[in-house]
Design an enzyme around this catalytic site. Structure first.
Site, PDB file in Angstrom:
ATOM      1  N   ASN A   1       0.864  -1.178   0.000  1.00 60.21           N
ATOM      2  CA  ASN A   1       0.000   0.000   0.000  1.00 60.21           C
ATOM      3  C   ASN A   1       0.903   1.230   0.000  1.00 60.21           C
ATOM      4  O   ASN A   1       1.514   1.541   1.014  1.00 60.21           O
ATOM      5  CB  ASN A   1      -0.893  -0.044   1.254  1.00 60.21           C
ATOM      6  CG  ASN A   1      -1.649   1.244   1.475  1.00 60.21           C
ATOM      7  OD1 ASN A   1      -1.805   2.060   0.563  1.00 60.21           O
ATOM      8  ND2 ASN A   1      -2.130   1.450   2.700  1.00 60.21           N
TER       9      ASN A   1
ATOM     10  N   LYS B   1       0.132   4.311  -0.190  1.00 58.68           N
ATOM     11  CA  LYS B   1      -0.473   5.509   0.423  1.00 58.68           C
ATOM     12  C   LYS B   1      -0.235   6.725  -0.484  1.00 58.68           C
ATOM     13  O   LYS B   1      -0.198   6.566  -1.700  1.00 58.68           O
ATOM     14  CB  LYS B   1       0.086   5.715   1.840  1.00 58.68           C
ATOM     15  CG  LYS B   1      -0.010   4.439   2.673  1.00 58.68           C
ATOM     16  CD  LYS B   1       0.279   4.647   4.130  1.00 58.68           C
ATOM     17  CE  LYS B   1       0.139   3.311   4.863  1.00 58.68           C
ATOM     18  NZ  LYS B   1       0.310   3.440   6.301  1.00 58.68           N
TER      19      LYS B   1
ATOM     20  N   HIS C   1      -9.158   1.457   5.572  1.00 62.99           N
ATOM     21  CA  HIS C   1      -7.852   1.647   6.205  1.00 62.99           C
ATOM     22  C   HIS C   1      -8.014   2.622   7.379  1.00 62.99           C
ATOM     23  O   HIS C   1      -8.806   3.562   7.303  1.00 62.99           O
ATOM     24  CB  HIS C   1      -6.848   2.185   5.184  1.00 62.99           C
ATOM     25  CG  HIS C   1      -5.438   2.146   5.698  1.00 62.99           C
ATOM     26  ND1 HIS C   1      -4.954   3.081   6.580  1.00 62.99           N
ATOM     27  CD2 HIS C   1      -4.431   1.257   5.487  1.00 62.99           C
ATOM     28  CE1 HIS C   1      -3.692   2.767   6.888  1.00 62.99           C
ATOM     29  NE2 HIS C   1      -3.353   1.673   6.234  1.00 62.99           N
TER      30      HIS C   1
ATOM     31  N   GLU D   1      -6.329   5.018   8.306  1.00 66.12           N
ATOM     32  CA  GLU D   1      -6.116   6.432   7.951  1.00 66.12           C
ATOM     33  C   GLU D   1      -7.383   7.022   7.323  1.00 66.12           C
ATOM     34  O   GLU D   1      -7.696   8.196   7.524  1.00 66.12           O
ATOM     35  CB  GLU D   1      -4.907   6.551   6.998  1.00 66.12           C
ATOM     36  CG  GLU D   1      -3.603   6.327   7.753  1.00 66.12           C
ATOM     37  CD  GLU D   1      -2.483   5.694   6.941  1.00 66.12           C
ATOM     38  OE1 GLU D   1      -2.556   5.696   5.697  1.00 66.12           O
ATOM     39  OE2 GLU D   1      -1.533   5.176   7.563  1.00 66.12           O
TER      40      GLU D   1
ATOM     41  N   GLU E   1      -4.728  -4.538  11.125  1.00 65.67           N
ATOM     42  CA  GLU E   1      -3.670  -3.539  11.262  1.00 65.67           C
ATOM     43  C   GLU E   1      -3.864  -2.728  12.537  1.00 65.67           C
ATOM     44  O   GLU E   1      -4.616  -1.740  12.548  1.00 65.67           O
ATOM     45  CB  GLU E   1      -3.703  -2.575  10.068  1.00 65.67           C
ATOM     46  CG  GLU E   1      -3.491  -3.250   8.730  1.00 65.67           C
ATOM     47  CD  GLU E   1      -2.961  -2.257   7.699  1.00 65.67           C
ATOM     48  OE1 GLU E   1      -1.940  -2.562   7.094  1.00 65.67           O
ATOM     49  OE2 GLU E   1      -3.557  -1.182   7.533  1.00 65.67           O
TER      50      GLU E   1
ATOM     51  N   GLY F   1       3.270   2.468  10.676  1.00 71.07           N
ATOM     52  CA  GLY F   1       4.234   3.536  10.421  1.00 71.07           C
ATOM     53  C   GLY F   1       5.034   3.943  11.646  1.00 71.07           C
ATOM     54  O   GLY F   1       5.704   4.965  11.632  1.00 71.07           O
TER      55      GLY F   1
ATOM     56  N   SER G   1       4.129  -1.939  10.283  1.00 73.93           N
ATOM     57  CA  SER G   1       5.583  -2.038  10.420  1.00 73.93           C
ATOM     58  C   SER G   1       6.154  -3.395  10.000  1.00 73.93           C
ATOM     59  O   SER G   1       7.143  -3.864  10.565  1.00 73.93           O
ATOM     60  CB  SER G   1       6.014  -1.675  11.846  1.00 73.93           C
ATOM     61  OG  SER G   1       5.645  -0.328  12.126  1.00 73.93           O
TER      62      SER G   1
END
Ligand code: PGA
Length: 251
Positions: free
Chosen positions: A9, A11, A94, A96, A166, A172, A212
């Site tokens: 991904n 992003k 996701h 985010e 996730e 991240g 990660s």
């Protein structure tokens, strides 16, 4: 036997020209793997990436879609636009998107249905915050997300989906969940799918871990019984992605 999935991904990274350079550099190494490989670029780089990967078995996904068919929804992308461009999968829900773009489980459920209707493979993300984990409510949180996201989706359609667990605190941050923590929640997701559908369906749905993941930790994660691959962020932008693609035990 579930085939391991490795999905990058990207992003909001990689311009079309950077994407071209990167794909040209890794293309030979990511083709022909035992694992099923997805590259998930920003919309604007999708056509270029699709044409560069045309003669490989690597699939291209999108990071989002809108749940309406078409019309006056400025800035949105429809499922039909994606399939017409040659996109095969789409990331939905996701964290985010949930956090910065206020997507709730009702919206995510509609997007999931729209993706399935158009033959796109949804990669549905779920995950808990650090606060929820520290309260000891991670499993409960994920089970609720799965139940709401799959609301009204039948068994055969559920089997077309890939789920990515996730944990938000691991995305991240370099703070990967231990393989046991990841396995525990992925097993709970499978248990929930068994309740919602049946054992056979639950055993057929791929569940990935994301947060990660890198070339150094992926083998241990992918070797777990209920972890069928990874959704890769940061490491999917680097040459080490090729090592992740080549790792894994199909389980
Ligand atoms: P990360 O992102 O690998 O950079 O932690 C994972 C993701 O958000 O899919």
């Amino acid at each position: 036997m579930r085939r391991t999935v490795v999905a990058a991904n990207w992003k909001m990274n990689m311009t079309p020209s950077q994407a071209e350079e990167f794909i040209n550099a890794i293309k030979t190494d990511i083709n022909g793997a035992d694992n099923e490989v997805f590259i998930i670029p920003p919309f604007i780089a999708i056509p270029k990436v699709i044409s560069l990967l045309e003669d490989t078995d690597v699939k291209v996904g999108a990071q989002n879609l809108y749940f309406e068919e078409k019309g006056a929804f400025t800035g949105e992308i429809s499922a039909e636009m994606l399939t017409d461009a040659g996109v095969e999968a789409v990331v939905i829900g996701h964290s985010e998107r949930r956090e910065y773009f206020s997507e709730d489980d009702e919206i995510i459920n509609k997007k999931l249905k729209k993706a399935i209707e158009h033959g796109l493979t949804p990669i549905l993300c779920c995950g808990e915050s650090l606060e929820t984990r520290e309260e000891g409510k991670a499993a409960e949180w994920i089970e609720r997300q799965i139940t709401q996201d799959f609301d009204g989706i039948g068994r055969e359609d559920a089997l077309k989906c890939i789920i990515a667990y996730e944990p938000i605190w691991a995305i991240g941050t370099g703070k990967v969940a231990t393989s046991d923590q990841a396995e525990e929640i992925c097993a709970k997701i499978r248990e929930k799918l068994t309740q919602l559908y049946d054992q056979e369906a639950a055993d057929g749905i791929r569940i990935l871990y994301g947060g990660s993941v890198n070339a150094g930790n992926c083998a241990e994660l992918f070797a777990k019984d209920n972890i069928d691959g990874g959704l890769i962020g940061g490491a999917g932008l680097k040459p080490e992605f090729t090592d992740i693609v080549k790792t894994g035990s199909p389980n």
